[in-house]
Motif scaffolding. Structure first.
Motif, PDB file in Angstrom:
ATOM      1  N   LEU A  95       0.908  -1.146   0.065  1.00 56.34           N
ATOM      2  CA  LEU A  95       0.164  -0.161  -0.037  1.00 56.34           C
ATOM      3  C   LEU A  95       0.789   1.143  -0.122  1.00 56.34           C
ATOM      4  O   LEU A  95       0.489   2.196  -0.879  1.00 56.34           O
ATOM      5  N   ILE A  96       1.858   1.185   0.823  1.00 52.71           N
ATOM      6  CA  ILE A  96       2.656   2.471   0.931  1.00 52.71           C
ATOM      7  C   ILE A  96       3.330   2.726  -0.335  1.00 52.71           C
ATOM      8  O   ILE A  96       3.498   3.761  -0.807  1.00 52.71           O
ATOM      9  N   LEU A  97       4.002   1.702  -0.945  1.00 51.31           N
ATOM     10  CA  LEU A  97       4.522   2.001  -2.320  1.00 51.31           C
ATOM     11  C   LEU A  97       3.789   2.401  -3.243  1.00 51.31           C
ATOM     12  O   LEU A  97       4.160   3.126  -4.226  1.00 51.31           O
ATOM     13  N   THR A  98       2.508   1.617  -3.309  1.00 55.63           N
ATOM     14  CA  THR A  98       1.913   2.071  -4.431  1.00 55.63           C
ATOM     15  C   THR A  98       1.000   3.429  -4.267  1.00 55.63           C
ATOM     16  O   THR A  98       0.872   4.163  -5.199  1.00 55.63           O
ATOM     17  N   SER A  99       1.026   3.862  -2.902  1.00 56.90           N
ATOM     18  CA  SER A  99       0.620   5.073  -2.740  1.00 56.90           C
ATOM     19  C   SER A  99       1.615   6.080  -3.358  1.00 56.90           C
ATOM     20  O   SER A  99       1.317   7.157  -3.860  1.00 56.90           O
ATOM     21  N   ILE A 100       2.857   5.906  -3.008  1.00 58.86           N
ATOM     22  CA  ILE A 100       3.949   7.179  -3.333  1.00 58.86           C
ATOM     23  C   ILE A 100       3.882   6.943  -4.947  1.00 58.86           C
ATOM     24  O   ILE A 100       4.056   8.006  -5.475  1.00 58.86           O
ATOM     25  N   MET A 101       3.789   5.785  -5.627  1.00 61.84           N
ATOM     26  CA  MET A 101       3.919   5.664  -6.876  1.00 61.84           C
ATOM     27  C   MET A 101       2.746   6.403  -7.504  1.00 61.84           C
ATOM     28  O   MET A 101       2.915   7.382  -8.626  1.00 61.84           O
ATOM     29  N   GLN A 102       1.397   6.240  -7.061  1.00 64.20           N
ATOM     30  CA  GLN A 102       0.389   7.066  -7.384  1.00 64.20           C
ATOM     31  C   GLN A 102       0.695   8.745  -7.365  1.00 64.20           C
ATOM     32  O   GLN A 102       0.333   9.289  -8.444  1.00 64.20           O
ATOM     33  N   ILE A 103       1.258   9.084  -6.498  1.00 58.77           N
ATOM     34  CA  ILE A 103       1.585  10.512  -6.294  1.00 58.77           C
ATOM     35  C   ILE A 103       2.484  10.991  -7.673  1.00 58.77           C
ATOM     36  O   ILE A 103       2.439  11.871  -8.223  1.00 58.77           O
ATOM     37  N   LEU A 104       3.408   9.936  -7.509  1.00 57.05           N
ATOM     38  CA  LEU A 104       4.692  10.292  -8.599  1.00 57.05           C
ATOM     39  C   LEU A 104       3.849  10.271 -10.050  1.00 57.05           C
ATOM     40  O   LEU A 104       4.146  11.316 -10.781  1.00 57.05           O
ATOM     41  N   LEU A 105       2.907   9.497 -10.373  1.00 52.50           N
ATOM     42  CA  LEU A 105       2.296   9.339 -11.585  1.00 52.50           C
ATOM     43  C   LEU A 105       1.228  10.921 -11.705  1.00 52.50           C
ATOM     44  O   LEU A 105       1.200  11.630 -12.867  1.00 52.50           O
ATOM     45  N   ASN A 106       0.722  11.232 -10.616  1.00 51.97           N
ATOM     46  CA  ASN A 106      -0.045  12.464 -10.603  1.00 51.97           C
ATOM     47  C   ASN A 106       0.721  13.562 -11.128  1.00 51.97           C
ATOM     48  O   ASN A 106       0.232  14.534 -11.421  1.00 51.97           O
ATOM     49  N   GLN A 107       1.807  13.431 -10.643  1.00 55.07           N
ATOM     50  CA  GLN A 107       2.870  14.622 -10.691  1.00 55.07           C
ATOM     51  C   GLN A 107       3.797  14.693 -11.871  1.00 55.07           C
ATOM     52  O   GLN A 107       4.528  15.494 -12.139  1.00 55.07           O
ATOM     53  N   GLY A 108       3.238  13.696 -12.835  1.00 55.91           N
ATOM     54  CA  GLY A 108       3.980  13.815 -14.165  1.00 55.91           C
ATOM     55  C   GLY A 108       4.705  12.686 -14.540  1.00 55.91           C
ATOM     56  O   GLY A 108       5.257  12.912 -15.709  1.00 55.91           O
ATOM     57  N   ALA A 109       5.062  11.846 -13.736  1.00 51.75           N
ATOM     58  CA  ALA A 109       5.774  10.631 -14.188  1.00 51.75           C
ATOM     59  C   ALA A 109       5.148   9.659 -14.864  1.00 51.75           C
ATOM     60  O   ALA A 109       3.887   9.639 -14.483  1.00 51.75           O
ATOM     61  N   ARG A 110       5.757   8.859 -15.672  1.00 48.45           N
ATOM     62  CA  ARG A 110       4.993   7.662 -16.578  1.00 48.45           C
ATOM     63  C   ARG A 110       5.656   6.445 -15.742  1.00 48.45           C
ATOM     64  O   ARG A 110       6.732   6.198 -15.874  1.00 48.45           O
ATOM     65  N   LEU A 111       4.631   5.525 -15.806  1.00 50.62           N
ATOM     66  CA  LEU A 111       4.964   4.135 -15.033  1.00 50.62           C
ATOM     67  C   LEU A 111       5.938   3.559 -16.192  1.00 50.62           C
ATOM     68  O   LEU A 111       5.541   3.482 -17.479  1.00 50.62           O
ATOM     69  N   ALA A 112       7.253   3.047 -15.611  1.00 49.71           N
ATOM     70  CA  ALA A 112       8.323   2.515 -16.598  1.00 49.71           C
ATOM     71  C   ALA A 112       7.533   1.361 -17.071  1.00 49.71           C
ATOM     72  O   ALA A 112       7.078   0.274 -16.548  1.00 49.71           O
ATOM     73  N   GLU A 113       8.011   0.958 -18.311  1.00 53.73           N
ATOM     74  CA  GLU A 113       7.657  -0.463 -19.034  1.00 53.73           C
ATOM     75  C   GLU A 113       8.907  -1.297 -18.467  1.00 53.73           C
ATOM     76  O   GLU A 113       9.775  -0.919 -17.868  1.00 53.73           O
ATOM     77  N   PRO A 114       8.437  -2.672 -18.661  1.00 60.49           N
ATOM     78  CA  PRO A 114       9.527  -3.528 -18.110  1.00 60.49           C
ATOM     79  C   PRO A 114      10.802  -3.169 -18.778  1.00 60.49           C
ATOM     80  O   PRO A 114      10.890  -2.982 -20.186  1.00 60.49           O
ATOM     81  N   GLY A 115      12.050  -3.327 -18.221  1.00 61.89           N
ATOM     82  CA  GLY A 115      13.231  -3.244 -18.748  1.00 61.89           C
ATOM     83  C   GLY A 115      13.628  -1.820 -19.120  1.00 61.89           C
ATOM     84  O   GLY A 115      14.734  -1.538 -19.523  1.00 61.89           O
ATOM     85  N   GLU A 116      12.576  -0.898 -19.049  1.00 63.79           N
ATOM     86  CA  GLU A 116      12.881   0.548 -19.557  1.00 63.79           C
ATOM     87  C   GLU A 116      14.238   1.228 -18.981  1.00 63.79           C
ATOM     88  O   GLU A 116      14.823   1.819 -19.632  1.00 63.79           O
TER      89      GLU A 116
END
Ligand code: GTP
Ligand code: MG
Length: 461
Positions: A95-116
């Protein structure tokens, strides 16, 4: 995969509960994005590269503190990807990791593809393709030897070897081209024998050795496929369970118990073994069992080693001989099982049927002879490992294919040279070899192939 100056982020550690979880951010806006959710413990601190900062991650919408974290910043080009990279070490919970990830995505990062991340490292010249592939092997290494090979590939040992061969081919090509360009000049006259010898010594021989090494070392990396086969009810599943030291496969006194193939891994003397329990081969009218038997037949062909099980308490039956015929030409160890029962079959009977095979008497029921069987398997695999020239290197299948193509081109170049064909033909073949060698380290390689290679990675690497 496309690198459009986007900033990517991913959870780099395995999902699940643990001490620390790491989120990686890479790209031009990595630091700017991270700063929006990171509140340093010492408010005045300006974030400098290669230092560790203690602070909190806050929910940018509510201002609520989510976790205490450590932040590190690696400035381009001095990072894994060659771009600006920020890493957040938080506590590790889904939960903590996905919450931080969600904020990063909201702030303009894109989810990395496998191996990116590794793809970007490759595109930015931080590593070549052979090194990038070694990253996967390192992650997936299952034995000490596999690990050693992957780390020496990652350190560039394999790439340097390929480069050395490529440079030799280029040198030879230059001599051949000189003879094409200045045919009248005596000092550039094509010295066929000398060039042929150099080609043999500096190119063909090393290529053959590298290909052989791949074969030899593949077992250490991918695991040796060892299948337990035999007539039904001889005790294959019981033996499988014994070797694994756990009750993995179902055992019953009815023939035809095992239908699906069951695979598990054991490590014997540092070598990873992919052990398979198979459906016993017999004439059957049951559809599921027939399917299982078909799969067994395929497994026999693929296996690096077969453990062929006989029931030592009854005479050899027609079905035993039938299976034996299917195993001809494969490396095998014969096992006489059920040694706890009064013996009917002896080693001499097996020796008559299969003269060169090692035969071990065991009882899957009591464990008698199991250690001897383990040793026989280890001995078999050890006997295959010759002293190879490049013991710490092992091209993978893709690389081996390119090596083979380069080798064939060089062999053709050599024979054209000997036949006295026009030097242009030799030059053409040598250029082909140079291209194939380049494919290994990723020079001039197509996007499709790159996508295929990097899709084998996990997200976050
Ligand atoms: N006495 C004795 N019985 C054994 C031994 N190994 C297996 N059995 C018995 O033999 C029967 C068949 O064993 P399995 O391990 O299921 O045999 P299998 O070869 O996997 O059989 P299928 O999956 O039907 O092909 C069971 O009743 C086992 O308990 C042994 O070493 N000694
Ligand atoms: Mg079975």
């Amino acid at each position: 995969m496309d690198v459009h100056g986007e900033t990517i982020a991913a959870i780099a550690t395995p999902v699940g509960r643990g001490g620390i979880g790491i989120i990686k951010i890479s790209g031009p806006d990595a630091l700017a994005i991270a700063k929006r959710l990171f509140v340093p413990a010492r408010p005045s601190a300006e974030i400098a590269a290669r230092r560790l900062y203690l602070g909190h991650v806050i929910d940018t919408e509510t201002g609520r503190v989510l976790d205490q974290v450590l932040l590190s910043y690696m400035k381009a080009p001095f990072s894994y990807t060659g771009e600006d990279v920020v890493e957040l070490n938080s506590h590790s919970g889904h939960l903590i990791l996905t919450s931080i990830m969600q904020i990063l995505l909201n702030q303009g990062a894109r989810l990395a593809e496998p191996g990116e991340f590794t793809f970007r490292a490759f595109m930015n010249g931080k590593m070549d393709l052979a090194q990038a592939e070694a990253v996967i092997d390192l992650i997936e290494a299952r034995s000490e030897k596999g690990l050693q090979i992957a780390s020496s590939h990652l350190a560039g040992a394999f790439s340097r070897e390929i480069e050395a061969i490529r440079v030799s081919v280029m040198g030879i090509l230059a001599r051949v081209e000189a003879a094409i360009d200045f045919p009248e000049e005596e000092e550039v006259e094509l010295k066929t024998d000398e060039i042929g010898e150099d080609l043999e010594r500096a190119v063909i021989y090393p290529l053959i050795s590298l290909i052989e090494c791949g074969e030899e070392n593949r077992l250490s990396i991918a695991g040796a496929l060892t299948a337990i086969v035999g007539r039904s009810n001889t005790g294959k599943s019981s033996l499988f369970n014994r070797l694994l030291k756990q009750q993995r496969a179902i055992v019953t006194s009815d023939p035809g118990t095992t239908r699906d193939m069951i695979e598990s891994e054991i490590i014997l003397d540092g070598l990873p073994i992919r052990l398979m329990d198979t459906a016993g081969i017999r004439v059957s009218f049951d559809k599921a069992e027939q399917k299982g038997i078909e799969i067994t037949e395929g497994t026999i062909l693929d296996a690096d080693l077969l453990i062929l099980v006989f029931d030592g308490s009854v005479p050899v039956q027609e079905e035993d001989v039938d299976i034996l015929e299917r195993c001809r030409g494969k490396r095998l160890i014969a096992v006489l099982n059920k040694s706890d029962l009064p013996p009917v079959l002896g080693k001499n009977h097996i020796q008559e049927l299969i003269p060169d095979a090692t035969c071990v008497e065991v009882s899957a029921l009591t464990g008698h002879g199991i250690e001897e069987l383990r040793s026989a398997v280890i001995r078999d695999f050890k006997s295959r490992r010759n002293d190879v020239a490049y013991g710490h290197l092992a091209p993978n299948l893709r690389q081996t294919k390119a090596l083979r193509s380069a080798l064939q081109a060089c062999e053709r170049a050599g024979s054209e040279l000997q036949k006295g064909s026009p030097a242009e033909i030799t030059a053409f073949e040598l250029r082909g070899a140079i291209e194939h060698l380049g494919e290994i380290t990723g020079q001039g390689i197509g996007n499709d192939l790159l996508d295929e290679i990097f899709s084998r990675f996990c997200i976050g690497k």
